[in-house]
Design a protein around this motif. Structure first.
Motif, mmCIF file in Angstrom:
data_model
loop_
_atom_site.group_PDB
_atom_site.id
_atom_site.type_symbol
_atom_site.label_atom_id
_atom_site.label_comp_id
_atom_site.label_asym_id
_atom_site.label_seq_id
_atom_site.Cartn_x
_atom_site.Cartn_y
_atom_site.Cartn_z
ATOM 1 N N GLY A 1 0.954 -1.329 -0.077
ATOM 2 C CA GLY A 1 -0.015 -0.121 -0.069
ATOM 3 C C GLY A 1 0.763 1.284 -0.017
ATOM 4 N N LEU A 2 0.013 2.524 0.131
ATOM 5 C CA LEU A 2 0.859 3.692 0.097
ATOM 6 C C LEU A 2 0.168 4.483 1.174
ATOM 7 C CD1 LEU A 2 -0.321 4.727 -3.659
ATOM 8 C CD2 LEU A 2 1.668 3.886 -2.723
ATOM 9 N N LYS A 3 1.155 5.276 1.771
ATOM 10 C CA LYS A 3 0.920 6.112 3.255
ATOM 11 C C LYS A 3 1.432 7.403 3.070
ATOM 12 C CE LYS A 3 2.833 4.940 6.781
ATOM 13 N NZ LYS A 3 3.575 4.421 8.129
ATOM 14 N N GLY A 4 1.143 8.103 3.894
ATOM 15 C CA GLY A 4 1.460 9.603 4.061
ATOM 16 C C GLY A 4 0.770 10.239 5.295
ATOM 17 N N GLY A 5 1.451 11.355 5.614
ATOM 18 C CA GLY A 5 1.051 11.906 6.838
ATOM 19 C C GLY A 5 1.762 13.176 7.189
ATOM 20 N N GLY B 1 10.418 22.726 17.338
ATOM 21 C CA GLY B 1 9.912 21.642 16.247
ATOM 22 C C GLY B 1 9.418 22.311 15.017
ATOM 23 N N VAL B 2 9.455 21.587 14.060
ATOM 24 C CA VAL B 2 9.047 22.183 12.765
ATOM 25 C C VAL B 2 7.837 20.909 12.299
ATOM 26 C CG1 VAL B 2 10.969 23.433 12.156
ATOM 27 C CG2 VAL B 2 10.674 20.847 11.442
ATOM 28 N N THR B 3 6.771 21.327 11.372
ATOM 29 C CA THR B 3 5.825 20.523 11.021
ATOM 30 C C THR B 3 6.009 20.386 9.510
ATOM 31 O OG1 THR B 3 4.383 21.383 12.496
ATOM 32 C CG2 THR B 3 3.446 20.239 10.532
ATOM 33 N N SER B 4 6.216 18.982 9.011
ATOM 34 C CA SER B 4 6.525 18.752 7.640
ATOM 35 C C SER B 4 5.517 17.444 7.466
ATOM 36 C CB SER B 4 7.889 18.660 7.630
ATOM 37 O OG SER B 4 8.483 17.677 8.556
ATOM 38 N N TYR B 5 6.226 16.679 6.507
ATOM 39 C CA TYR B 5 5.366 15.664 5.853
ATOM 40 C C TYR B 5 6.248 14.307 5.691
ATOM 41 C CZ TYR B 5 7.189 16.681 1.302
ATOM 42 O OH TYR B 5 8.137 17.070 0.452
ATOM 43 N N HIS B 6 5.847 13.120 5.453
ATOM 44 C CA HIS B 6 6.395 12.104 4.930
ATOM 45 C C HIS B 6 5.363 11.550 4.241
ATOM 46 C CE1 HIS B 6 3.899 10.546 8.598
ATOM 47 N NE2 HIS B 6 3.943 9.337 7.934
ATOM 48 N N LEU B 7 5.739 10.589 3.157
ATOM 49 C CA LEU B 7 5.026 9.822 2.081
ATOM 50 C C LEU B 7 5.782 8.640 1.499
ATOM 51 C CD1 LEU B 7 5.480 10.610 -1.184
ATOM 52 C CD2 LEU B 7 4.800 12.802 -0.142
ATOM 53 N N GLY B 8 5.009 7.583 1.028
ATOM 54 C CA GLY B 8 5.870 6.624 0.483
ATOM 55 C C GLY B 8 5.083 5.273 0.372
ATOM 56 N N ALA B 9 5.430 4.038 0.559
ATOM 57 C CA ALA B 9 4.858 2.848 0.152
ATOM 58 C C ALA B 9 5.322 2.015 1.478
ATOM 59 C CB ALA B 9 5.254 2.166 -1.068
ATOM 60 N N TYR B 10 4.391 0.962 1.506
ATOM 61 C CA TYR B 10 4.667 -0.332 2.535
ATOM 62 C C TYR B 10 4.197 -1.447 2.192
ATOM 63 C CZ TYR B 10 -0.568 0.114 3.615
ATOM 64 O OH TYR B 10 -1.820 0.121 3.639
ATOM 65 N N GLY B 11 4.889 -2.698 2.683
ATOM 66 C CA GLY B 11 4.348 -3.865 2.551
ATOM 67 C C GLY B 11 3.779 -4.360 3.636
ATOM 68 N N LEU B 12 3.016 -5.279 3.630
ATOM 69 C CA LEU B 12 2.608 -6.052 5.115
ATOM 70 C C LEU B 12 2.624 -7.565 5.047
ATOM 71 C CD1 LEU B 12 1.558 -5.876 8.190
ATOM 72 C CD2 LEU B 12 -0.589 -5.758 7.157
ATOM 73 N N ILE B 13 3.376 -8.478 5.714
ATOM 74 C CA ILE B 13 3.228 -9.667 5.906
ATOM 75 C C ILE B 13 2.663 -9.999 7.401
ATOM 76 C CG2 ILE B 13 4.689 -11.875 5.785
ATOM 77 C CD1 ILE B 13 6.698 -10.331 4.107
ATOM 78 N N LYS B 14 1.511 -10.723 7.195
ATOM 79 C CA LYS B 14 0.746 -10.882 8.656
ATOM 80 C C LYS B 14 0.640 -12.504 8.771
ATOM 81 C CE LYS B 14 -3.342 -9.789 11.083
ATOM 82 N NZ LYS B 14 -4.841 -9.077 11.063
ATOM 83 N N LEU B 15 1.013 -12.848 10.011
ATOM 84 C CA LEU B 15 0.756 -14.319 10.279
ATOM 85 C C LEU B 15 0.132 -14.383 11.602
ATOM 86 C CD1 LEU B 15 1.358 -17.204 9.322
ATOM 87 C CD2 LEU B 15 3.418 -17.252 10.251
ATOM 88 N N ALA B 16 -1.385 -14.827 11.829
ATOM 89 C CA ALA B 16 -1.885 -14.779 12.701
ATOM 90 C C ALA B 16 -2.133 -13.210 13.452
ATOM 91 C CB ALA B 16 -1.445 -15.930 13.955
ATOM 92 N N PHE C 1 9.726 8.872 2.068
ATOM 93 C CA PHE C 1 10.320 10.043 1.846
ATOM 94 C C PHE C 1 10.043 11.055 3.053
ATOM 95 C CE2 PHE C 1 10.526 14.637 0.622
ATOM 96 C CZ PHE C 1 11.860 14.656 0.360
ATOM 97 N N SER C 2 10.864 11.569 3.906
ATOM 98 C CA SER C 2 10.448 12.431 5.126
ATOM 99 C C SER C 2 11.333 13.506 5.185
ATOM 100 C CB SER C 2 10.891 11.341 6.254
ATOM 101 O OG SER C 2 10.540 11.995 7.612
ATOM 102 N N LYS C 3 10.537 14.670 5.457
ATOM 103 C CA LYS C 3 11.041 16.007 5.596
ATOM 104 C C LYS C 3 11.073 16.261 7.223
ATOM 105 C CE LYS C 3 11.293 18.862 2.882
ATOM 106 N NZ LYS C 3 12.341 19.412 2.052
ATOM 107 N N GLN C 4 12.152 16.368 7.743
ATOM 108 C CA GLN C 4 12.473 16.676 9.198
ATOM 109 C C GLN C 4 13.438 17.683 9.330
ATOM 110 O OE1 GLN C 4 12.875 11.772 9.124
ATOM 111 N NE2 GLN C 4 14.313 13.037 10.494
ATOM 112 N N GLY C 5 13.710 18.023 10.555
ATOM 113 C CA GLY C 5 14.435 19.133 10.875
ATOM 114 C C GLY C 5 14.207 19.678 12.326
ATOM 115 N N THR C 6 14.718 20.817 12.322
ATOM 116 C CA THR C 6 14.382 21.853 13.847
ATOM 117 C C THR C 6 14.612 23.241 13.421
ATOM 118 O OG1 THR C 6 15.018 21.713 15.998
ATOM 119 C CG2 THR C 6 16.843 21.544 14.479
ATOM 120 N N SER C 7 14.289 24.092 14.484
ATOM 121 C CA SER C 7 14.583 25.557 14.560
ATOM 122 C C SER C 7 15.212 25.958 15.517
ATOM 123 C CB SER C 7 13.130 25.992 14.145
ATOM 124 O OG SER C 7 13.107 27.499 14.176
ATOM 125 N N ALA C 8 16.068 26.698 15.663
ATOM 126 C CA ALA C 8 16.861 27.138 16.707
ATOM 127 C C ALA C 8 17.197 28.963 16.491
ATOM 128 C CB ALA C 8 18.408 26.365 16.735
#
Length: 186
Positions: free
Chosen positions: A26-30, A45-60, A70-77
């Motif tokens: 699937g695809l995800k972002g936030g 703190g700074v507000t930004s975003y991330h987006l990309g894809a995931y795979g899930l293997i689920k057993l029980a 892809f993730s935008k991060q950082g800080t402010s001083a």
């Protein structure tokens, strides 16, 4: 190595074929609410975003969810922003509770793609190219393919590659929405 890969592939295919496992892509972002621990410096703190894809293997009631984000991060001083961009690869172990609720934990491997100061100048050479983090979170995998996740990612490695005043570690709180595009199995 080749025999091990073939054996694991056969076990995986057998588990899916007999309804014991589920596989999804699937695809995800936030939103990212990012900051950094910098020695002897008060940061905001700074507000930004991330987006990309995931795979899930689920057993029980256990799942493994590798992601490519892809993730935008950082800080402010002192009003000066630091913009860091990463390609992150979290590998989350998910423990499922009733109704699709889950607890998540795992490592995250990050590769720095760019670093810019408040003026937009490239300062990538001031930082290490990789970042190792630990991620903890909780989520809900809804029955109709949606995933909702809250996750805290704390940097374990010092990403400072120059004398920027000591240790520099990323920390990010993420809120994500994902959608499973393809699912095979239960």
């Amino acid at each position: 190595m080749k025999k091990t890969l073939i054996t694991l592939s056969l076990v995986f295919i057998s588990a899916v074929a007999f309804g014991q496992a589920a596989v999804g892509i699937g695809l995800k972002g936030g939103a990212n609410f990012a900051n950094a621990d910098v020695a002897d410096v008060n940061t905001d703190g700074v507000t930004s975003y991330h987006l990309g894809a995931y795979g899930l293997i689920k057993l029980a009631n256990i799942g493994i969810q590798p992601e490519l984000l892809f993730s935008k991060q950082g800080t402010s001083a002192s009003g000066d922003d630091l913009d860091l961009s990463y390609v992150n690869i979290p590998v989350m172990l998910k423990f499922y509770l009733p109704a699709g609720l889950n607890l998540q934990a795992g490592p995250q491997f990050g590769m720095l793609t760019s670093a810019k100061d408040g003026d937009g100048d490239d300062i990538k050479e001031s930082f290490k190219n990789s970042d190792l983090s630990a991620a903890l979170g909780a989520g809900w995998d809804a029955p109709f393919g949606l995933q909702f996740t809250a996750r805290y990612v704390i940097g374990l490695s010092d990403i400072n590659d120059e004398a920027l005043g000591g240790e520099f570690k990323n920390k990010t709180f993420q809120l994500s929405i994902g959608y499973t595009l393809f699912k095979l199995g239960n």
